[in-house]
Design a protein around this motif. Structure first.
Motif, short mmCIF file in Angstrom:
data_model
loop_
_atom_site.label_atom_id
_atom_site.label_comp_id
_atom_site.label_asym_id
_atom_site.label_seq_id
_atom_site.Cartn_x
_atom_site.Cartn_y
_atom_site.Cartn_z
N SER A 53 0.85 -1.19 0.00
CA SER A 53 0.00 0.00 0.00
C SER A 53 0.89 1.24 0.00
O SER A 53 1.66 1.47 0.92
N ARG A 54 0.77 2.05 -1.04
CA ARG A 54 1.61 3.25 -1.18
C ARG A 54 0.78 4.52 -1.31
O ARG A 54 1.28 5.53 -1.81
N GLY A 55 -0.46 4.47 -0.95
CA GLY A 55 -1.32 5.62 -1.16
C GLY A 55 -1.89 5.66 -2.56
O GLY A 55 -2.34 6.72 -3.02
N TYR A 56 -1.88 4.51 -3.25
CA TYR A 56 -2.46 4.42 -4.59
C TYR A 56 -3.98 4.33 -4.49
O TYR A 56 -4.54 4.10 -3.42
N PRO A 57 -4.68 4.43 -5.63
CA PRO A 57 -6.15 4.32 -5.60
C PRO A 57 -6.66 2.92 -5.23
O PRO A 57 -7.83 2.77 -4.91
N ALA A 58 -5.80 1.90 -5.32
CA ALA A 58 -6.16 0.54 -4.91
C ALA A 58 -5.30 0.13 -3.72
O ALA A 58 -4.24 0.70 -3.47
N ARG A 59 -5.75 -0.87 -2.97
CA ARG A 59 -5.05 -1.28 -1.75
C ARG A 59 -3.69 -1.90 -2.04
O ARG A 59 -2.77 -1.81 -1.23
N HIS A 60 -3.57 -2.55 -3.20
CA HIS A 60 -2.33 -3.26 -3.51
C HIS A 60 -1.91 -2.97 -4.95
O HIS A 60 -2.71 -2.53 -5.78
N ALA A 61 -0.65 -3.26 -5.23
CA ALA A 61 -0.12 -3.14 -6.58
C ALA A 61 1.06 -4.10 -6.72
O ALA A 61 1.71 -4.47 -5.74
#
Length: 275
Positions: A53-61
């Motif tokens: 989680s990096r503050g992206y619009p989704a929880r994971h990447a």
């Protein structure tokens, strides 16, 4: 002055060229960008790592390296609702592909367009792309931190690309085309292609050449190459410019031909944009 000569030449070329559409435009793009007519099978790819989680619009990447040419990887992020550590699933879902201006990582945190489109198209798989020379592949050549300097690392690769007769923007466009080929191999045959700033240029050309792109959204695209040629001051770097482009076409030709792919233009940048 040199500016007067360039301005007059641009206007003469525009008058002589007229409208360029359809197959003639696609051929002109391939010619000016020095793109191959055949790209071969879908590219190989590498699984890099789960990004958390990096503050992206989704929880994971998760990040992948898509080998667009031997030794060249375009860095692709896939956003997911759940933790993911392996190859992307094969699915016939439509997909979003965002081509970053300077950094997918930074723009996933800060760019409102990405969040807006993900919310609007919640049923789409979501990917972003750093083409060669930006984001995670930004070069450290020349002096550290020289990327935006007049003779820094970005200029270094752009000028060498011209000497080798392979415009840097053509190489970046090829990266987007190969990532689109990769998405098709995963089952994504309906792609909404988005691009911002510098990334909007590569996205524009790739959208015209790839049948898998069904919809296009461009934020801060360059208005026209003639605007740069006819402006005494401009901020678009060498990496975004194309030799002899105005003898063949200009960006308004591209935008006109993308109307059949539901083109949406957001706040285009003039010659003094580009940063």
């Amino acid at each position: 002055t040199v500016f007067d000569f360039t301005c007059q030449t641009s206007r003469k070329l525009t008058a002589a060229r007229g409208r360029v559409d359809g197959d003639a435009l696609r051929h002109a793009i391939q010619t000016v960008l020095k793109l191959p007519t055949e790209r071969g099978p879908a590219p190989e790819f590498h699984i890099w790592r789960h990004l958390g989680s990096r503050g992206y619009p989704a929880r994971h990447a998760i990040s992948y390296g898509v080998e667009t040419e031997p030794g060249i990887d375009a860095i692709v992020y896939r956003l997911t609702r759940e933790r993911w550590h392996s190859r992307p699933p094969r699915t016939n879902k439509p997909a979003l592909l965002y081509v970053a201006h300077l950094s997918s990582d930074e723009e996933l945190r800060e760019e409102s367009l990405i969040r807006e489109v993900i919310q609007q198209y919640s049923d789409h798989a979501c990917y972003t792309c750093d083409v060669r020379g930006i984001g995670e592949s930004k070069p450290g050549t020349c002096n550290p931190g020289s990327f935006h300097e007049p003779y820094g690392s970005d200029y270094f690769y752009a000028i060498h690309s011209l000497m080798l007769d392979r415009p840097y923007l053509g190489q970046k466009t090829f990266d987007v085309l190969r990532v689109l080929d990769w998405l098709v191999s995963l089952g994504h045959r309906d792609v909404h292609l988005l691009g911002k700033g510098w990334g909007a240029l590569a996205a524009t050309f790739a959208a015209l050449l790839s049948p898998s792109v069904k919809q296009v959204t461009l934020k801060h695209p360059l208005t026209a190459y003639s605007d740069v040629a006819e402006s005494e001051y401009y901020n678009w770097p060498l990496a975004t410019l194309l030799p002899d482009v105005l003898s063949h076409f200009d960006l308004p030709d591209c935008y006109r031909n993308l109307k059949n792919k539901q083109l949406r233009l957001i706040d285009p940048w003039s010659a003094e944009g580009g940063r």
